[in-house]
Every structure is written in C-alpha cells, then in structure tokens.
Enzyme design. Structure first.
Site, PDB file in Angstrom:
ATOM      1  N   ASP A 133       0.818  -1.241  -0.114  1.00  0.00           N
ATOM      2  CA  ASP A 133      -0.123  -0.042  -0.137  1.00  0.00           C
ATOM      3  C   ASP A 133       1.039   1.096   0.152  1.00  0.00           C
ATOM      4  OD1 ASP A 133      -2.064   1.993   0.321  1.00  0.00           O
ATOM      5  OD2 ASP A 133      -2.323   1.322   2.446  1.00  0.00           O
ATOM      6  N   SER A 154       0.128   4.190   2.623  1.00  0.00           N
ATOM      7  CA  SER A 154       0.437   4.159   4.229  1.00  0.00           C
ATOM      8  C   SER A 154       1.738   3.817   4.385  1.00  0.00           C
ATOM      9  CB  SER A 154      -0.363   3.187   4.974  1.00  0.00           C
ATOM     10  OG  SER A 154      -0.163   1.853   4.520  1.00  0.00           O
ATOM     11  N   ASN A 197       3.255   1.703   7.373  1.00  0.00           N
ATOM     12  CA  ASN A 197       3.600   0.825   8.269  1.00  0.00           C
ATOM     13  C   ASN A 197       3.500  -0.748   7.962  1.00  0.00           C
ATOM     14  OD1 ASN A 197       2.529   3.464  10.060  1.00  0.00           O
ATOM     15  ND2 ASN A 197       4.269   2.333  11.587  1.00  0.00           N
ATOM     16  N   TRP A 216       2.461  -4.351   9.430  1.00  0.00           N
ATOM     17  CA  TRP A 216       1.963  -5.256  10.391  1.00  0.00           C
ATOM     18  C   TRP A 216       1.442  -6.265   9.985  1.00  0.00           C
ATOM     19  CZ3 TRP A 216      -3.196  -6.375  10.184  1.00  0.00           C
ATOM     20  CH2 TRP A 216      -4.042  -5.806   9.405  1.00  0.00           C
ATOM     21  N   TYR A 238      -9.356   2.945  12.498  1.00  0.00           N
ATOM     22  CA  TYR A 238      -9.893   2.498  11.400  1.00  0.00           C
ATOM     23  C   TYR A 238     -11.422   3.130  11.626  1.00  0.00           C
ATOM     24  CZ  TYR A 238      -5.982  -0.462   9.906  1.00  0.00           C
ATOM     25  OH  TYR A 238      -4.686  -0.811   9.586  1.00  0.00           O
ATOM     26  N   ASP A 288      -2.206   5.991  -5.270  1.00  0.00           N
ATOM     27  CA  ASP A 288      -2.429   5.005  -3.897  1.00  0.00           C
ATOM     28  C   ASP A 288      -2.824   3.637  -4.315  1.00  0.00           C
ATOM     29  OD1 ASP A 288      -3.165   3.690  -1.563  1.00  0.00           O
ATOM     30  OD2 ASP A 288      -4.603   5.272  -0.890  1.00  0.00           O
ATOM     31  N   THR A 330      -5.998   1.620  -2.927  1.00  0.00           N
ATOM     32  CA  THR A 330      -7.548   1.738  -3.035  1.00  0.00           C
ATOM     33  C   THR A 330      -7.829   1.383  -4.612  1.00  0.00           C
ATOM     34  OG1 THR A 330      -9.348   3.162  -3.071  1.00  0.00           O
ATOM     35  CG2 THR A 330      -7.389   4.257  -3.657  1.00  0.00           C
TER      36      THR A 330
END
Length: 394
Positions: A98, A101, A103, A105, A143, A283, A286
């Site tokens: 992505d 963003s 991070n 995880w 979120y 992006d 999406t």
C-alpha cells in the site's frame, strides 16, 4: 604488475563491495479471481478511502499525525496481494502493498480466539523465530470501524532472495470489526514515507535502501486489470522493468514526501478541460478515483450518471462503450482512461449487476489515483529522487 594489481583490486571491489548483494526483486501480485465487488463493498471502499486520508473541512493532505485515521478497502474487486516472510525460519504472509500508508503489520499469534480476522489468516509467532527482538512499545492505528492495536517488534523480513534485518513492525492483537475478515491478505506493507508512519517507524523499503539491498532506491508496480486473472502483475523492488511499459516514463517531482503526492496539470473529458493545477496522490491501496467536489459533479454529470443517496453514480451498462475518454495531464503528458477502465461492475443488493462510476467524492482539493489508474499505467516510485513516473502499461 601494477596493471594486474589494479585489475585484481577492481574484481575484489565488485565481488565484495557494499552493493554486491543489491538486486532486483520481483513480487508476483495475486488478484482475487472471478470476484465481483458488491455494491455494499463499493460503498465501504469509499468510506474507507475518506477515513484513510483523514479529510476534515476540505483541508489538503500534508502529513499524518500519530493516531490519525488509516483504513482499508473491504474486499474490493481490486485487491492485489503478494508474499513476504517474517522471522527465522520464515513465517509466510500474504500482504497488501500500500503506497497510501507507511507501516508494516501482521496478525499476532497472541490474538484472541474471538478475533475472526486474525483467526482467518496466518499469524506471526514470535516464540518460533530465533531472530525476534521485542521492542517494548505498543502501537495502535484508528480505522473507520475501530482500532487496530498490538505491540511492536523487530525481526528479519524476507521478500524473495532479499533479506531485511531488524525491521520494526506491528504485531496486531486486536483488529476492528469485520474489516479484515474476508480479505485475501493478512496484513499491510506500507510503501509511503516515514513522515506518515505511526511513531515515525522506518518503512520497509527505506530499510532496503539503507541496507544497500536494491540496485536503485525505486520500486514499481505493474497491475493487470482482468477480474478473472489470478496473476495480477508484479511489484518490482530496485528499479523498473522496461518490458512492462511502452515508451518512456514521465517523471514529476513529489510535492511532499509523505504520501506519493505530485502536481496534476489537468483533467480533460471528451476534449473539455474540467480541472487544472491540482494535487494528486498515487495510492495502490484503493481501487477508486477520488475527485474534488467540483470535478466530481462535472465528470459524473457529463457521463450521464444517475446520482444516489450514497454519493454513488449509476451508469447505464449498455452505454459504456459510448462514453468519452478521460485524460489526466501529468508532467505535460496525456494519460487517458477508457470507459471500461473507469466504470466498475458491481453486484447489486438484489443480485443483479449494476455499473458504477469509479469517480468518487473527495471532500478536499486533491485527487486520489488508485488502481483504476495505476492498472493502466506502469508506475515507478522513485524514493531516492523524490519523484514518481508513469508510462502506458504493456
């Protein structure tokens, strides 16, 4: 003798120099096969997108503060995922890569049995990894449907033959609602800049660059746009693949090194200029094309769309081929989308098939170009030179 010594020195430098392990790493992208998004999921995608950019009072994106909203599309038709391994020995995960963003995880093995999203995916077991290092800090990301939280850790992250040492990432123990339950990925690899990362954690690709693991500090996306095609293209770390695009890449400098934000010269529909001198963000997280309020209304009106109470525009499926090309002007070059690109088929609540405009409303003065655009144009994300490049996908 001196010449022989010089040649030997050059050979040793090439063999053992700091970039001797640098390479191009290809990550095959998996595409959700034979899947048509429902109308509900299309709406969820729009809600998620707005929450992701924390749009408030029409203000432009700059950087994300710690604890600000991030979100994720709920099984949209355009989810692309690829494999990574974490730990020693490697524990496999299917991940969403992505650019919206920053991070990394994955679900934790310590999550509750009631956490369905966690139970439905592979989980990271810290005790099973000899290279695991506890961080001691907690982490949380908000979120639209709740908060994802857990603990931070360090471990080895492998992608193909590339091995990143001591990468900090999140072990998610609590995941919100049903957001991640049915996704074809377990977690997220954020490819944005550190400025938007929670707790300013160094993103994975920045670690690759710092550890001299790639030839160039560039990654690039080639996304196939066929809903019945299992193989969805590839993500390339370390450069670009010229066989995947035609012509040359058009590069433009980034406005801000947080999101992948750049100047958008203009947008044209059927020869009519409808937008000029805006900002845009590329992006991969999406599927949609988000437009500012004025452009959103103009485009969907000119497409003959029928507005709904949920900020959707219905398009007559039988009229798609008669719709005009929509052109985005970037760096002085024209990048056109055809009707089959920007009209999305979805399953209605009654089971019938409807057609929806991919142009959704962004209550701010910038554009978001998601996979509808990136799927048509090979996209190079040049971290080293703080620029982004586009070329027609082959």
């Amino acid at each position: 003798m001196h010449c022989l010594f010089w040649l030997l020195s050059v050979w040793i430098l090439c063999l053992f120099g700091p970039n001797s392990q640098a390479q191009l790493i290809r990550v095959p992208m998996q595409f959700q096969a034979s899947f048509m998004a429902s109308r509900r999921q299309h709406r969820a995608g729009r809600t998620s997108l707005l929450a992701k950019y924390n749009v408030v009072d029409g203000q432009e994106v700059t950087t994300r503060n710690s604890g600000a909203t991030e979100t994720l599309d709920n099984r949209l038709n355009l989810e692309y995922a690829g494999h990574i391994n974490i730990g020693t020995p490697g524990q496999p995960f299917n991940m969403l890569f992505d650019t919206g963003s920053a991070n990394l995880w994955v679900p934790s093995a310590e999550c509750s049995a009631k956490n369905l999203a966690c139970q439905h995916h592979h989980r990271y077991n810290a005790s099973a990894s000899s290279s695991y290092v506890p961080d001691g800090r907690g982490f949380a990301m908000a979120y639209g449907t709740g908060s994802l939280s857990g603990r931070l850790a360090q471990d080895t992250v492998s992608i193909g033959q590339l091995v990143v040492r001591n990468q900090t990432f999140g072990m998610a123990m609590h995941e919100p609602g049903s957001t991640f339950v049915d996704t074809n990925f377990a977690g997220i690899v954020g490819l944005g800049f550190r400025a938007i990362a929670e707790q300013k954690i160094k993103p994975l690709f920045e670690s690759m660059c710092d550890q001299s693991l790639v030839d160039e500090c560039i990654f690039s996306f080639y996304l196939k746009r066929n809903g019945s095609e299992r193989k969805g293209g590839e993500l390339l770390f370390g450069g670009v693949d010229k066989s995947k695009f035609s012509g040359s890449l058009t590069y433009v400098p980034l406005t801000l090194a947080g999101y992948w934000q750049f100047p958008l010269d203009g947008v044209e529909l059927g020869g009519t200029i409808i937008s000029q001198n805006r900002q845009a963000i590329a992006d991969t997280g999406t599927s949609l094309l988000a437009a500012p309020p004025r452009e959103y209304l103009i485009i969907n009106s000119l497409l003959g769309g029928l507005p709904t109470s949920n900020n959707e525009y219905l398009i007559n499926c039988s009229e798609i081929d008669k719709l005009p090309e929509i052109v985005f002007v970037i760096g002085g070059q024209r990048f056109g989308l055809q009707p089959r690109d920007y009209v999305m088929r979805a399953a209605n609540d009654d089971g019938s098939t409807i057609c929806l405009s991919a142009f959704t409303l962004m209550e701010a003065e910038f554009w978001i170009l998601g996979d509808v655009f990136i799927g048509r144009f090979y996209t190079a994300f040049d971290v080293g030179h703080r620029r982004i490049g586009f070329a027609p996908a082959a």
